[in-house]
Design a protein around this motif. Structure first.
Motif, short mmCIF file in Angstrom:
data_model
loop_
_atom_site.label_atom_id
_atom_site.label_comp_id
_atom_site.label_asym_id
_atom_site.label_seq_id
_atom_site.Cartn_x
_atom_site.Cartn_y
_atom_site.Cartn_z
N PRO A 302 -4.88 9.02 7.33
CA PRO A 302 -5.12 7.69 6.77
C PRO A 302 -6.59 7.48 6.41
O PRO A 302 -7.49 7.92 7.13
CB PRO A 302 -4.69 6.76 7.92
N GLY A 303 -6.81 6.84 5.28
CA GLY A 303 -8.18 6.54 4.88
C GLY A 303 -8.90 7.65 4.16
O GLY A 303 -10.04 7.48 3.72
N GLY A 304 -8.28 8.82 4.00
CA GLY A 304 -8.93 9.92 3.31
C GLY A 304 -8.96 9.70 1.81
O GLY A 304 -8.21 8.89 1.25
N ASP A 305 -9.84 10.44 1.12
CA ASP A 305 -9.99 10.27 -0.33
C ASP A 305 -8.72 10.63 -1.08
O ASP A 305 -8.38 9.98 -2.08
CB ASP A 305 -11.15 11.14 -0.83
N TRP A 306 -8.01 11.68 -0.64
CA TRP A 306 -6.79 12.07 -1.34
C TRP A 306 -5.69 11.04 -1.16
O TRP A 306 -4.95 10.75 -2.10
CB TRP A 306 -6.33 13.45 -0.87
N VAL A 307 -5.59 10.49 0.05
CA VAL A 307 -4.59 9.45 0.27
C VAL A 307 -4.93 8.21 -0.56
O VAL A 307 -4.04 7.58 -1.14
CB VAL A 307 -4.51 9.10 1.77
N GLU A 308 -6.20 7.90 -0.67
CA GLU A 308 -6.61 6.76 -1.49
C GLU A 308 -6.24 6.99 -2.96
O GLU A 308 -5.69 6.09 -3.62
CB GLU A 308 -8.12 6.54 -1.36
N LEU A 309 -6.52 8.19 -3.48
CA LEU A 309 -6.18 8.50 -4.86
C LEU A 309 -4.67 8.44 -5.08
O LEU A 309 -4.19 7.78 -6.01
CB LEU A 309 -6.69 9.90 -5.21
N PHE A 310 -3.93 9.13 -4.23
CA PHE A 310 -2.48 9.20 -4.42
C PHE A 310 -1.81 7.85 -4.21
O PHE A 310 -0.80 7.55 -4.84
CB PHE A 310 -1.88 10.26 -3.49
N SER A 311 -2.37 7.03 -3.33
CA SER A 311 -1.82 5.68 -3.15
C SER A 311 -1.97 4.87 -4.42
O SER A 311 -1.05 4.14 -4.83
CB SER A 311 -2.53 4.97 -1.98
N ALA A 312 -3.14 4.98 -5.06
CA ALA A 312 -3.37 4.26 -6.30
C ALA A 312 -2.44 4.76 -7.41
O ALA A 312 -1.88 3.96 -8.17
CB ALA A 312 -4.84 4.41 -6.73
N VAL A 313 -2.26 6.08 -7.49
CA VAL A 313 -1.34 6.64 -8.48
C VAL A 313 0.08 6.19 -8.20
O VAL A 313 0.84 5.84 -9.12
CB VAL A 313 -1.44 8.18 -8.49
N ASN A 314 0.45 6.17 -6.94
CA ASN A 314 1.80 5.75 -6.55
C ASN A 314 2.06 4.30 -6.95
O ASN A 314 3.12 3.96 -7.47
CB ASN A 314 1.96 5.92 -5.04
N ASP A 315 1.07 3.45 -6.73
CA ASP A 315 1.22 2.03 -7.07
C ASP A 315 1.35 1.84 -8.58
O ASP A 315 2.16 1.00 -9.04
CB ASP A 315 0.02 1.23 -6.56
N GLU A 316 0.59 2.61 -9.35
CA GLU A 316 0.57 2.39 -10.79
C GLU A 316 1.72 3.08 -11.52
O GLU A 316 2.26 2.52 -12.49
CB GLU A 316 -0.75 2.87 -11.38
N TYR A 317 2.11 4.26 -11.06
CA TYR A 317 3.05 5.06 -11.85
C TYR A 317 4.38 5.36 -11.14
O TYR A 317 5.25 5.99 -11.73
CB TYR A 317 2.40 6.39 -12.24
N ASN A 318 4.53 4.92 -9.90
CA ASN A 318 5.75 5.25 -9.17
C ASN A 318 6.47 4.00 -8.68
O ASN A 318 7.17 4.03 -7.67
CB ASN A 318 5.45 6.18 -7.99
#
Length: 425
Positions: A302-318
């Motif tokens: 939790p809180g890592g840069d990859w999780v932050e990136l993928f969370s944003a991608v998930n919100d926008e495109y998934n």
């Protein structure tokens, strides 16, 4: 024993085929060299996969391809790779090997894909291994921890991805020895290659006599009472689980009802805490899974840069789908393919894609670089340990590497997220 099939030799050219080849070259010169490569046009690269969107494995894994698609949508919004948009054709095989053969043939012969990426399942993908290599189709990042995908002499176009079950079992066994010395270690595993190979991995770390009791289950039988009772009777203090998420929850829940509370240690395929919460419920899961140990090779803290990136991608495109280990896995696979495609050149071919992977320059976004080379198609050989504490699953900083029969501790080497999270050459 697996049947080994070498790629079919090319037929000798006749006058007719030479004439056809000359015509093809002429057409390619007129329309662009990339048109000669299956699945590649001036604007697009088309790849495909087989996934269990329905059937017995759907509940645990059907969300993976949607996460991969979301990451590709993110990449396409940034301009794609070398100006080409990635098109991802997902075929449902229902986790049935016969269906897998049908849909993969469709991908290659009808959809004309450039590569098959992240086909899921050991029994399912084994059914198409020979076909893909005979047709010289890049077979990338097989979604299974089987050791079968690392055989570059017999299957030069196939590359594994997951840390295999030997790696994961060795990591869990070594962690058990380090953190629970002297305790009785046992294993509950799926009655197939998954459970058996994980057991072998644990024994690499603990020795052949290091596992005091070994129980198996059949996926068709949703009752593990007898197996849990046997482990309880054997005095097991640590139980390693070679289970999928549904059976992890079943085992933990059944044990709780029987008053059996060992330390649970699960392979990554059955150790995703958000998924387990879905099975056990938000009230019970934090209680039953307190101290739950699992292994992972991707950055899911939790809180890592990859999780932050993928969370944003998930919100926008998934479409705001739940964010869990499948999300990280699916997007990490997508990232690695984009990295390989970028390094395959401005006019990629199937051969240049394989060469890019074998060069060792494609490292992925895991806890350690991918191990690809001309002699090694295994994928990740390093895995970290996660522990659940107060409902949060996070890495504890302990990372293990398997080199042959030797298990060593190592430091994580997670690459930084650069730019918009889209790799370039």
């Amino acid at each position: 024993m697996r049947t080994t099939t070498t790629p079919r030799p090319r037929a000798r050219a006749t006058v007719a085929t030479l004439g056809a080849a000359a015509l093809a070259l002429t057409l390619a010169a007129c329309g662009g060299a990339d048109e000669a490569t299956p699945g590649v046009t001036a604007e697009t690269v088309t790849i495909g996969t087989h996934q269990p969107l329905t059937g017995p494995a759907a509940a645990g894994y059907s969300s993976i391809s949607a996460a991969t698609q979301a990451y590709f949508d993110h990449v396409n919004a940034q301009g794609g790779v070398h100006g080409r948009q990635i098109e991802y054709v997902v075929k449902d095989d229902g986790y049935n090997p016969a269906n897998t053969q049908t849909v993969v043939r469709e991908l290659v012969q009808q959809d004309d894909v450039f590569a098959v990426v992240n086909g899921l399942g050991t029994p399912t993908h084994s059914a198409v291994l020979d076909f893909l290599n005979q047709n010289e189709v890049p077979d990338l990042f097989v979604s299974s921890g089987s050791t079968a995908w690392d055989d570059p002499e017999a299957y030069p176009y196939t590359f594994g991805y997951n840390a295999d079950y030997h790696v994961e079992g060795a990591a869990l066994g070594r962690y058990a020895a380090d953190e629970h010395p002297g305790e009785t270690v046992c294993l509950l595993g799926q009655n197939d290659d998954y459970g058996e190979t994980l057991l072998e991995g644990v024994q690499i770390a603990l020795g052949e006599d290091g596992v005091a009791a070994h129980e198996t289950y059949e996926t068709a039988n949703q009752d593990v009472t007898a197996q849990i009772g046997a482990l309880q009777g054997a005095g097991c203090e640590v139980v390693v689980l070679g289970t999928v998420n549904g059976f992890t929850a079943l085992a933990v829940g059944t044990a709780a009802q029987m008053g059996f509370t060992p330390t649970w240690m699960a392979a990554s395929a059955g150790g995703d805490y958000p998924t387990l919460v879905g099975f056990l419920g938000e009230d019970l899961a934090p209680v039953l899974l307190q101290g739950f140990v699992s292994v992972n090779y991707l950055p899911f803290g939790p809180g890592g840069d990859w999780v932050e990136l993928f969370s944003a991608v998930n919100d926008e495109y998934n479409a705001g789908a739940p964010f869990d280990g499948n999300t990280v896995f699916g997007m990490s696979v997508g990232y690695t393919f984009v990295e390989a495609l970028a390094r395959a050149g401005e006019d990629p071919t199937r051969e240049s894609l394989v060469a890019a992977l074998e060069s060792g320059d494609v490292v992925g976004n895991g806890l350690a670089p991918l191990a690809y080379s001309a002699d090694d198609h295994a994928g990740f050989t390093t895995a970290g340990i996660t522990v659940v504490d107060d409902g949060v699953q996070d890495f504890v900083g302990t990372t293990y590497r398997l080199d042959g029969e030797t298990v060593t501790t190592t430091e994580p080497q997670v690459p930084a997220v650069e730019g918009e999270g889209v790799p370039t050459e």
